[in-house]
Design an enzyme around this catalytic site. Structure first.
Site, PDB file in Angstrom:
ATOM      1  N   CYS A 338       0.792  -1.236   0.000  1.00 33.53           N
ATOM      2  CA  CYS A 338       0.000   0.000   0.000  1.00 33.53           C
ATOM      3  C   CYS A 338       0.827   1.291   0.000  1.00 33.53           C
ATOM      4  CB  CYS A 338      -0.964   0.028   1.193  1.00 33.53           C
ATOM      5  SG  CYS A 338      -1.480  -1.569   1.808  1.00 33.53           S
ATOM      6  N   ARG A 367       6.351 -11.548   5.479  1.00 27.53           N
ATOM      7  CA  ARG A 367       5.766 -11.457   6.815  1.00 27.53           C
ATOM      8  C   ARG A 367       6.233 -12.633   7.660  1.00 27.53           C
ATOM      9  NH1 ARG A 367      -0.533 -10.151   5.072  1.00 27.53           N
ATOM     10  NH2 ARG A 367      -0.053  -8.402   3.685  1.00 27.53           N
ATOM     11  N   GLN A 385       1.100 -10.952  -3.443  1.00 27.04           N
ATOM     12  CA  GLN A 385      -0.311 -10.556  -3.393  1.00 27.04           C
ATOM     13  C   GLN A 385      -0.784 -10.089  -4.767  1.00 27.04           C
ATOM     14  OE1 GLN A 385      -0.120  -7.559  -0.186  1.00 27.04           O
ATOM     15  NE2 GLN A 385      -1.618  -8.815   0.878  1.00 27.04           N
ATOM     16  N   ASP A 387      -2.484  -7.597  -5.679  1.00 28.62           N
ATOM     17  CA  ASP A 387      -2.895  -6.388  -4.975  1.00 28.62           C
ATOM     18  C   ASP A 387      -3.418  -5.335  -5.944  1.00 28.62           C
ATOM     19  OD1 ASP A 387      -3.251  -5.075  -2.612  1.00 28.62           O
ATOM     20  OD2 ASP A 387      -1.141  -5.072  -2.058  1.00 28.62           O
ATOM     21  N   HIS A 389      -5.063  -1.036  -5.646  1.00 28.84           N
ATOM     22  CA  HIS A 389      -5.592   0.082  -4.861  1.00 28.84           C
ATOM     23  C   HIS A 389      -6.309   1.029  -5.817  1.00 28.84           C
ATOM     24  CE1 HIS A 389      -2.355  -1.484  -2.270  1.00 28.84           C
ATOM     25  NE2 HIS A 389      -3.259  -1.258  -1.334  1.00 28.84           N
ATOM     26  N   LYS A 469     -15.205  -3.670   5.374  1.00 32.48           N
ATOM     27  CA  LYS A 469     -14.697  -4.514   4.298  1.00 32.48           C
ATOM     28  C   LYS A 469     -15.701  -5.586   3.904  1.00 32.48           C
ATOM     29  CE  LYS A 469     -12.396  -7.850   7.338  1.00 32.48           C
ATOM     30  NZ  LYS A 469     -11.252  -8.771   7.480  1.00 32.48           N
ATOM     31  N   HIS A 515      -8.509  -0.861  -0.760  1.00 35.00           N
ATOM     32  CA  HIS A 515      -7.574  -1.978  -0.887  1.00 35.00           C
ATOM     33  C   HIS A 515      -8.364  -3.170  -1.436  1.00 35.00           C
ATOM     34  CE1 HIS A 515      -4.625  -0.130   2.009  1.00 35.00           C
ATOM     35  NE2 HIS A 515      -5.743   0.452   2.413  1.00 35.00           N
TER      36      HIS A 515
END
Length: 642
Positions: A338, A367, A385, A387, A389, A469, A515
């Protein structure tokens, strides 16, 4: 003694003496047939067992045998019977820790000098059956915490003592069944007569209270059902799940591996696994391009100050890896993408006319996961990911969420997932942003779901601290749920990073940030795909689409030509020209789960064709090389939804 009023929901009330039990009340409120189907009750929103004493007016809701709530109680009670059996068989050599019910079963943790084995399982199950057949009642006793501590200290049960001390309550409840008494808040079945169908499954190591510095215990897993038929069905499903285990298939199909010298939880993609991953990535990029997303690439590390600004060091620091010094400045591996996308946003002045900005990235993050939690592709330390945005104006939020849902479900469908559960998670107790923004964002999520005609459950208070979410849990061929897709509205990062755009009024406004991950991570999603298809992937993303097999060496040269021609046509093909029997080579191709086998003998060589055999054993008529190539192309287009 005064009476109290007890009733069923929407039912007539009865008057019974105070301090009567739930069983006393239900014996008057339910018919004999209804009582036989009831295992417990819900009172004041709390599940209670039959021995619970009622002291005030109460509305009871029966918990029925066969329901999820009923199974949870049965399994918790079966866990106690297992602990009872273990203590009977191994005596003071065993110390008892905790034993809850879990999804599809239960476990109990024990400290024992010797490891448990399958032979022990047989003995334990036999003793469990003996105990259950005695129809023993589960009896609850409420005593002072100090008395409970004295009791368990005298028995050498140090784990129970620690649990009571941490509770910091004046009283605790104990449950006894036969000669076994354990610390427990319940509820339990009335007696052991309903414990008939159970099975111990496996044993694993577990740290006491999940702390790697504490004792290593042995955790025995088991399951229980109300009847033998349901147990057998579950055990058959477990056997099928073993056959589909992505770790075993990943090795057999040469998809991925790990290496302890490199580090646990770090995936090495073999050529076939890399091909599978490339096909998924290419499809993902193509679909996003068609839906007006732009692709980003961002670094794997950043200055530590970035993670301070984003809040990750405060909220997520324990999952981040230690900093490294570069030019006397601290850097850290990224756990999220992000802040990098925000960096792209802030690289230029933004106008309301540009919105929405849809940026996506297959971004690899790192992680920390405990070694005991690592699990093949499903739980790793480095993963990519899918991902994205979206930065938009408030008036665009609902449409953007709807568009995300459209793309999300389209992609899941093409991968073979048409069954899923959807959850809308709302504002938690601790949150950032105004109530007005939260309400608007939650309403936008809700309206988008309803506009799409999707059923969903509200998950109260389970939103993340920065916004509400939507979570989508897909179901595989065995009906198991997997958390993959998520759509999150964020008020926190735009504020932390002082993100702005110039509105139509020529003043600065704060954008809304969404996200969004559709697969969750490529590693986890591919793990789910392997188990969903048992490694027999649809043609469009099968790493190898066809393998050419010759009957004798006389056809080898012709097969080389077929191989080259199909490879130039974009077909993912292998060749097996070994001097082996055809049936042997066919069997190997089937075990490799290759969709098509192209068999070539003298007839095919002379006619310029191939005989096509499917991995399920079905044969298609001979066809030319061009015809087969066109067949594959058409099938791939259909699979990709083109």
């Amino acid at each position: 003694m005064s009476d109290i009023a007890v009733s069923l929901k929407d039912g007539e009330s009865i008057s019974i003496p105070a301090n009567s039990t739930v069983q006393d009340a239900l014996s008057q409120l339910l018919s004999n047939k209804q009582r036989k189907k009831t295992i417990a009750a819900i009172a004041g929103g709390i599940t209670v067992d039959f021995c619970t004493v009622l002291t005030e007016d109460t509305v009871l809701t029966p918990v029925l045998i066969g329901t999820d709530e009923g199974l949870e109680i049965l399994r918790h009670s079966t866990a106690h019977i297992m602990a009872h059996a273990v203590r009977d068989l191994y005596g003071e050599d065993v110390k008892v820790a905790i034993g809850p019910s879990i999804d599809n079963g239960f476990y109990y943790d024990f400290l024992r000098s010797e490891p448990f084995s399958p032979d022990d399982f047989e003995k334990i199950e036999a003793r469990m059956a003996e105990i259950a057949n005695q129809n023993l009642p589960f009896e609850r006793t409420d005593i002072s915490s100090s008395d409970a501590i004295k009791k368990f200290e005298a028995e050498g049960e140090k784990y129970k003592v620690e649990l009571i001390q941490d509770l910091e309550t004046e009283t605790v409840s104990l449950y006894g069944v036969g000669g076994f008494v354990d610390l427990c808040r319940g509820p339990h079945v009335a007696n052991t007569s309903v414990i008939k169908a159970f099975k111990l499954l496996r044993v694993a190591g577990a740290y006491w209270r999940g702390d790697e510095k504490r004792d290593v215990l042995q955790r025995i897993y088991g399951t229980a059902f109300f009847d033998a038929k349901a147990l057998k069905k579950h055990l058959n499903a477990l056997e099928e799940a073993k056959k589909r285990d992505h770790r075993r298939l990943g090795k057999e199909l040469n998809l991925f591996t790990t290496d302890d010298q490199i580090g646990p939880g770090l995936i090495l993609w073999q050529p076939k696994g890399a091909q599978l991953r490339r096909l998924i990535e290419d499809y993902w990029k193509d679909e996003h391009y068609c839906h007006s997303y732009e692709l980003l690439y961002t670094p794997h590390i950043a200055r530590q100050d970035l993670w301070k600004t984003s809040g990750h060091l405060d909220f997520y620091g324990e999952n981040m890896y230690s900093p490294m010094d570069i030019d006397d400045v601290s850097y850290q591996l990224k756990p999220m993408n992000c802040p990098f996308h925000i960096g792209v946003y802030k690289s230029d002045k933004r106008s309301y006319r540009e919105f929405p900005l849809r940026w996506c990235e297959l971004g690899t993050v790192y992680r920390y996961e405990r070694a005991g939690a690592l699990h093949g592709l499903l739980r790793v330390r480095g993963f990519t990911q899918d991902d994205a945005h979206i930065f938009c104006r408030p008036d665009q939020l609902e449409d953007e969420i709807f568009n995300i849902l459209e793309l999300n479900l389209h992609i899941l469908k093409n991968f073979g997932f048409a069954d899923y559960d959807i959850y809308l998670s709302t504002r938690p107790e601790k949150y950032v942003g105004s109530d007005e923004n939260w309400d608007a964002a939650t309403a936008a999520l809700k309206l988008a779901l309803e506009k799409k005609g999707l059923d969903y459950e509200v998950d109260p208070g389970e939103g993340v601290f920065y916004g509400p979410k939507i979570d989508i849990k897909i179901k595989d061929q065995l009906g198991r749920s997997w958390q993959c897709s998520t759509i999150q509205v964020d008020f926190n990062l735009p504020e932390r990073f002082e993100m702005t755009y110039v509105g139509s009024d020529n003043t600065e406004h704060q954008p809304i940030m969404i996200h969004r991950a559709l697969m969750g991570s490529l590693e986890r999603f591919i793990g789910v795909l392997i188990e969903h298809y048992a490694g027999a992937f649809p043609l469009w993303f099968a790493p190898v689409q066809a393998r050419i097999l010759n009957i004798t060496d006389d056809q080898a040269e012709y097969c080389e030509g077929v191989y080259s021609e199909l490879r130039k046509a974009g077909i993912r093909i292998e060749k097996d020209l070994r001097n082996e029997k055809l049936n042997y080579k066919i069997r190997e191709a089937q075990l490799a789960k290759i969709p098509y086998m192209l068999i070539v003998g003298d007839n095919e060589k002379e006619s310029g064709t191939v005989t096509v055999r499917l991995r399920d054993g079905k044969n298609l008529p001979p066809m030319s090389i061009a015809e087969f190539a066109q067949k594959v192309v058409e099938e791939v287009k259909e699979g990709r939804g083109i």
